[in-house]
Motif scaffolding. Sequence first.
Motif, PDB file in Angstrom:
ATOM      1  N   THR A   1     -15.839  -4.371   3.414  1.00 33.42           N
ATOM      2  CA  THR A   1     -16.330  -3.543   2.304  1.00 33.42           C
ATOM      3  C   THR A   1     -17.462  -2.601   2.711  1.00 33.42           C
ATOM      4  O   THR A   1     -17.833  -1.733   1.930  1.00 33.42           O
ATOM      5  CB  THR A   1     -16.834  -4.417   1.134  1.00 33.42           C
ATOM      6  OG1 THR A   1     -17.978  -5.175   1.576  1.00 33.42           O
ATOM      7  CG2 THR A   1     -15.751  -5.367   0.641  1.00 33.42           C
TER       8      THR A   1
ATOM      9  N   LYS B   1      -8.461   4.743  -1.476  1.00 32.15           N
ATOM     10  CA  LYS B   1      -9.137   3.549  -0.967  1.00 32.15           C
ATOM     11  C   LYS B   1      -8.556   3.152   0.395  1.00 32.15           C
ATOM     12  O   LYS B   1      -7.385   3.420   0.685  1.00 32.15           O
ATOM     13  CB  LYS B   1      -8.946   2.382  -1.927  1.00 32.15           C
ATOM     14  CG  LYS B   1      -9.202   2.709  -3.391  1.00 32.15           C
ATOM     15  CD  LYS B   1     -10.655   2.645  -3.712  1.00 32.15           C
ATOM     16  CE  LYS B   1     -10.887   2.829  -5.217  1.00 32.15           C
ATOM     17  NZ  LYS B   1     -12.294   3.069  -5.516  1.00 32.15           N
TER      18      LYS B   1
ATOM     19  N   PRO C   1     -11.214  -2.201  -1.274  1.00 35.17           N
ATOM     20  CA  PRO C   1     -11.126  -2.215  -2.731  1.00 35.17           C
ATOM     21  C   PRO C   1     -10.746  -3.593  -3.255  1.00 35.17           C
ATOM     22  O   PRO C   1      -9.864  -4.243  -2.716  1.00 35.17           O
ATOM     23  CB  PRO C   1     -10.011  -1.190  -3.029  1.00 35.17           C
ATOM     24  CG  PRO C   1      -9.212  -1.109  -1.759  1.00 35.17           C
ATOM     25  CD  PRO C   1     -10.222  -1.277  -0.668  1.00 35.17           C
ATOM     26  N   GLY C   2     -11.456  -4.041  -4.275  1.00 34.55           N
ATOM     27  CA  GLY C   2     -11.100  -5.308  -4.920  1.00 34.55           C
ATOM     28  C   GLY C   2     -11.675  -6.534  -4.262  1.00 34.55           C
ATOM     29  O   GLY C   2     -11.588  -7.626  -4.798  1.00 34.55           O
TER      30      GLY C   2
ATOM     31  N   PRO D   1       0.837  -1.210   0.000  1.00 34.20           N
ATOM     32  CA  PRO D   1       0.000   0.000   0.000  1.00 34.20           C
ATOM     33  C   PRO D   1       0.867   1.253   0.000  1.00 34.20           C
ATOM     34  O   PRO D   1       2.025   1.209   0.411  1.00 34.20           O
ATOM     35  CB  PRO D   1      -0.749  -0.114   1.323  1.00 34.20           C
ATOM     36  CG  PRO D   1       0.209  -0.856   2.209  1.00 34.20           C
ATOM     37  CD  PRO D   1       0.937  -1.827   1.323  1.00 34.20           C
TER      38      PRO D   1
ATOM     39  N   PRO E   1      -4.306  -4.613  -0.320  1.00 34.52           N
ATOM     40  CA  PRO E   1      -4.840  -3.260  -0.521  1.00 34.52           C
ATOM     41  C   PRO E   1      -4.753  -2.787  -1.974  1.00 34.52           C
ATOM     42  O   PRO E   1      -4.212  -3.469  -2.837  1.00 34.52           O
ATOM     43  CB  PRO E   1      -3.924  -2.420   0.363  1.00 34.52           C
ATOM     44  CG  PRO E   1      -2.612  -3.135   0.315  1.00 34.52           C
ATOM     45  CD  PRO E   1      -2.929  -4.610   0.182  1.00 34.52           C
ATOM     46  N   ASP E   2      -5.249  -1.596  -2.160  1.00 35.52           N
ATOM     47  CA  ASP E   2      -5.063  -0.864  -3.402  1.00 35.52           C
ATOM     48  C   ASP E   2      -3.656  -0.241  -3.367  1.00 35.52           C
ATOM     49  O   ASP E   2      -3.245   0.265  -2.321  1.00 35.52           O
ATOM     50  CB  ASP E   2      -6.140   0.232  -3.465  1.00 35.52           C
ATOM     51  CG  ASP E   2      -6.071   1.023  -4.752  1.00 35.52           C
ATOM     52  OD1 ASP E   2      -6.467   0.470  -5.793  1.00 35.52           O
ATOM     53  OD2 ASP E   2      -5.619   2.183  -4.717  1.00 35.52           O
TER      54      ASP E   2
ATOM     55  N   HIS F   1     -10.274 -11.271  -2.917  1.00 37.45           N
ATOM     56  CA  HIS F   1      -9.893 -11.081  -4.313  1.00 37.45           C
ATOM     57  C   HIS F   1      -9.842 -12.438  -5.002  1.00 37.45           C
ATOM     58  O   HIS F   1     -10.092 -12.547  -6.196  1.00 37.45           O
ATOM     59  CB  HIS F   1      -8.488 -10.460  -4.419  1.00 37.45           C
ATOM     60  CG  HIS F   1      -8.360  -9.103  -3.793  1.00 37.45           C
ATOM     61  ND1 HIS F   1      -7.614  -8.096  -4.337  1.00 37.45           N
ATOM     62  CD2 HIS F   1      -8.899  -8.589  -2.662  1.00 37.45           C
ATOM     63  CE1 HIS F   1      -7.684  -7.013  -3.566  1.00 37.45           C
ATOM     64  NE2 HIS F   1      -8.449  -7.298  -2.540  1.00 37.45           N
TER      65      HIS F   1
ATOM     66  N   ASP G   1     -16.106  -5.436  -7.861  1.00 38.69           N
ATOM     67  CA  ASP G   1     -15.042  -4.692  -8.560  1.00 38.69           C
ATOM     68  C   ASP G   1     -15.125  -3.218  -8.203  1.00 38.69           C
ATOM     69  O   ASP G   1     -16.172  -2.715  -7.842  1.00 38.69           O
ATOM     70  CB  ASP G   1     -15.183  -4.885 -10.060  1.00 38.69           C
ATOM     71  CG  ASP G   1     -14.704  -6.284 -10.427  1.00 38.69           C
ATOM     72  OD1 ASP G   1     -13.595  -6.635 -10.022  1.00 38.69           O
ATOM     73  OD2 ASP G   1     -15.465  -7.025 -11.082  1.00 38.69           O
TER      74      ASP G   1
ATOM     75  N   GLY H   1      -3.517   3.126  -2.041  1.00 41.79           N
ATOM     76  CA  GLY H   1      -4.422   3.314  -0.906  1.00 41.79           C
ATOM     77  C   GLY H   1      -3.763   3.251   0.458  1.00 41.79           C
ATOM     78  O   GLY H   1      -2.543   3.169   0.591  1.00 41.79           O
TER      79      GLY H   1
ATOM     80  N   THR I   1      -8.161  -0.150   3.181  1.00 43.68           N
ATOM     81  CA  THR I   1      -8.253  -1.586   3.438  1.00 43.68           C
ATOM     82  C   THR I   1      -7.981  -1.844   4.912  1.00 43.68           C
ATOM     83  O   THR I   1      -6.941  -1.433   5.431  1.00 43.68           O
ATOM     84  CB  THR I   1      -7.228  -2.349   2.567  1.00 43.68           C
ATOM     85  OG1 THR I   1      -7.538  -2.107   1.202  1.00 43.68           O
ATOM     86  CG2 THR I   1      -7.278  -3.847   2.849  1.00 43.68           C
TER      87      THR I   1
END
Lengths: 455, 455
Positions: free
Chosen positions: B198, B63, B450-451, B38, B79-80, B417, B455, B83, B65
């Motif tokens: 989420t 984003k 995210p993810g 990240p 993570p993103d 994911h 999506d 992010g 996480t």
Amino acid sequence: MTDLRTALAEAVGIDHVLPDSPPEYGHDESLTVAAVPPAFVVRPGSTAEVTAVLRVAAAHGVKVTARGSGTGLSGGAVPDGGGVVVSFERMNRVLEIDTANHAAVVQAGVTLAELDEAAAAHGLVYPVYPGEMSASLGGTIATNAGGMRAVKYGVTRRHVLGLEAVLASGEVLRTGGKIVKESSGYDLTQLIIGSEGTLALVTQATVRLYPRLPAQATVLAPFPSLDKVTAAVPDIVNSGIGPLILEYIDMVTMSVITANEGIDLGIPAAIRDKALAYLVVVLEERNDERLAEATEEAAALLTHLGAPDVYVLPAAAARRLIEAREKAFWAAKGAGADDILDTVVPRAAMAGFLAEVAEIAKDHGGLAVGAGHAGDGNVHLAVFQPDAEARASLLRDIFAAAVSRGGAISGEHGIGHAKKSYWLELADPVAVALMRRVKHAFDPQGMLGPGSAFD
Amino acid sequence: MTDLRTALAEAVGIDHVLPDSPPEYGHDESLTVAAVPPAFVVRPGSTAEVTAVLRVAAAHGVKVTARGSGTGLSGGAVPDGGGVVVSFERMNRVLEIDTANHAAVVQAGVTLAELDEAAAAHGLVYPVYPGEMSASLGGTIATNAGGMRAVKYGVTRRHVLGLEAVLASGEVLRTGGKIVKESSGYDLTQLIIGSEGTLALVTQATVRLYPRLPAQATVLAPFPSLDKVTAAVPDIVNSGIGPLILEYIDMVTMSVITANEGIDLGIPAAIRDKALAYLVVVLEERNDERLAEATEEAAALLTHLGAPDVYVLPAAAARRLIEAREKAFWAAKGAGADDILDTVVPRAAMAGFLAEVAEIAKDHGGLAVGAGHAGDGNVHLAVFQPDAEARASLLRDIFAAAVSRGGAISGEHGIGHAKKSYWLELADPVAVALMRRVKHAFDPQGMLGPGSAFD
């Protein structure tokens, strides 16, 4: 556009659109919510027909209220005057008793009594007994019904494995199944349970069954104070005896229900006179030896915890006491109660809460007596105060007292119309705002369950 | 606008913004999800700091996480790249063990081992044992963790009574409490459980505790086929002995784990050679007499159900077997498994499903072996197929087989994911569309997790 009656008749057949706003579809058993006869009542026979009805309602911009057996206590089945009631009385089939997976698949209109009979034939049980066996599965799912056995088995949401439900859009949603665990997306099953018909119309449920244990005993312990009853509960839970039922009944309620039913529990007057509260402990086991052992253990423990004497009730008296306790609502209604509450608090807070409730009732010129699920902190109060305004103020203070002790307004009956204003005032505003957004995600036009929980 | 690092430092203190994209915060234990370090890792020390972080992230459009102990198996903690990871390692206090209400209040970063120790000191237990005691409460809530004891106690969602969580907006949501039943609005507690970070960031949980029963015995029954194991399960459930653990271990897995751990279970070679599957039955009771009786009952039942012999394991061997079973993931990883699945099917469908899985694996030039929660139909498969494309096709067919039998892709690890593409393909599209709308109701900017799942 075709007129509404014609369109509904096309959806469910002309025989299943009832004529002329039948008044018996305008209310449930709530003591306070005024009846509102609906414009139309339809009785769909299948999920496809429910979809057709919802499409018609959406096209005509009318509200839809789901109805099971009409035994609810919060007015959740009271419809919109211009709206449609969808009665599930024809969707009453037990579709499957699956003994290999310990599950039943039922339509929403099946009653608890019908499911109980079907499960019993296989030596199994669906353990939700809210005290009204004519309640429908759909209705008990809508309110997340509890009842006396919840102390052992938990409430409805513990036993519903999957749902079929129709959304406001008419789409059919299927969740879960004959599986007892799932971590694949949000749990929409759990979200719909307890949503009081405001998110979707449940048409079918897959529920969990359990072995029907054959041996039961009932132990009755009078206590000199409710504090002693409350203090006894953690030790009973710690003992591991795992009671099926763990109820308290206050002195007044016990007098009323034993007198009403003519039950003689064999308790000497000297003990009865000093008993301010009773604890009823029902044990169930898989054989008589285990039961005898557990009963002895429970009796010794109750004595140790301050009961001056302990009574193992004969089977017939025990059955009648439990039946009478199940009918406590009717006894209270018969005695002229103006409302019935089902407030829940952390169980250790019960005695303090009830003392406060007595004060609150007195301050408002009323009376509140009751029985309740001692193991769960779920208190049923019969409230006597005929003046509506004084009663509203009394209820508001009782609910505020429960919430301030970490409890909630309703433990098992739901918010419905009856408790909406209190709930909107006392619940966490962040939670209520979020629930409104969730409601909008399911039902953007606000078509389902008009007047329940939200405005 | 202040730059992101400065703003995060203002939110949690400069010491708790980690420097330079630490790679250990870029992955969990998933075997297949690639690590993504990240941009920033923050370690808030309070709910107010989590709120501050989320406000900063929203203002900067990055984003977020959530991260517990990083022991997840689906990449949910990955993570993103641009992010922020919110690590709960500093929010690791057991705030209360409430013996009167049988509840614990914990911060999200508390590990199962820490809670277990705190509860054990009072003779109580939090019964979620997913096999990894370093997992955090927040992480196990995010995935609705299960584990071996779920057959008796149920999965995480049965034991979480209330949550404190921070929404994407930074608002603090409080749900439930020390109450075991509630019918007052939608059950947001249940909705957040299993949502894999989420919907909201869980900062604190109130969970239920149970008496820690002191007496345990382990019965091992070799069976000539998995069919016989599956067929035995309903009778074991019907008997009412209520096992704590009801696991099957296939021949290959049993060889690997006993060899890895050097465990001698004392089973003669003649029996071992004919055993294609083992059923492990762990019983727990509140005293030794009850345990002896239940053990005898279980042994007689297993023999009746087709086990050629039944072994009551010495305590030390039993403990090592269960520990080894808990480490099956590591054994599979050590043996070179390319992926680990946790598919769930109705438990009576397990043998048929596993036969189909063996065929599917063969067709794709791979191998799938395993152990699993026989009482729950939850199958853990170690999949061997190094080629990513062939493996994806193999997994897709396994998941489709589970779904077609009324099961689900994940029983306890979550979608994360790793299984997202399969889930989006195979889940009910009406349900997925509804979940997207629920996600939007919570997190309109799509900032959290995210993810994962979507999506």
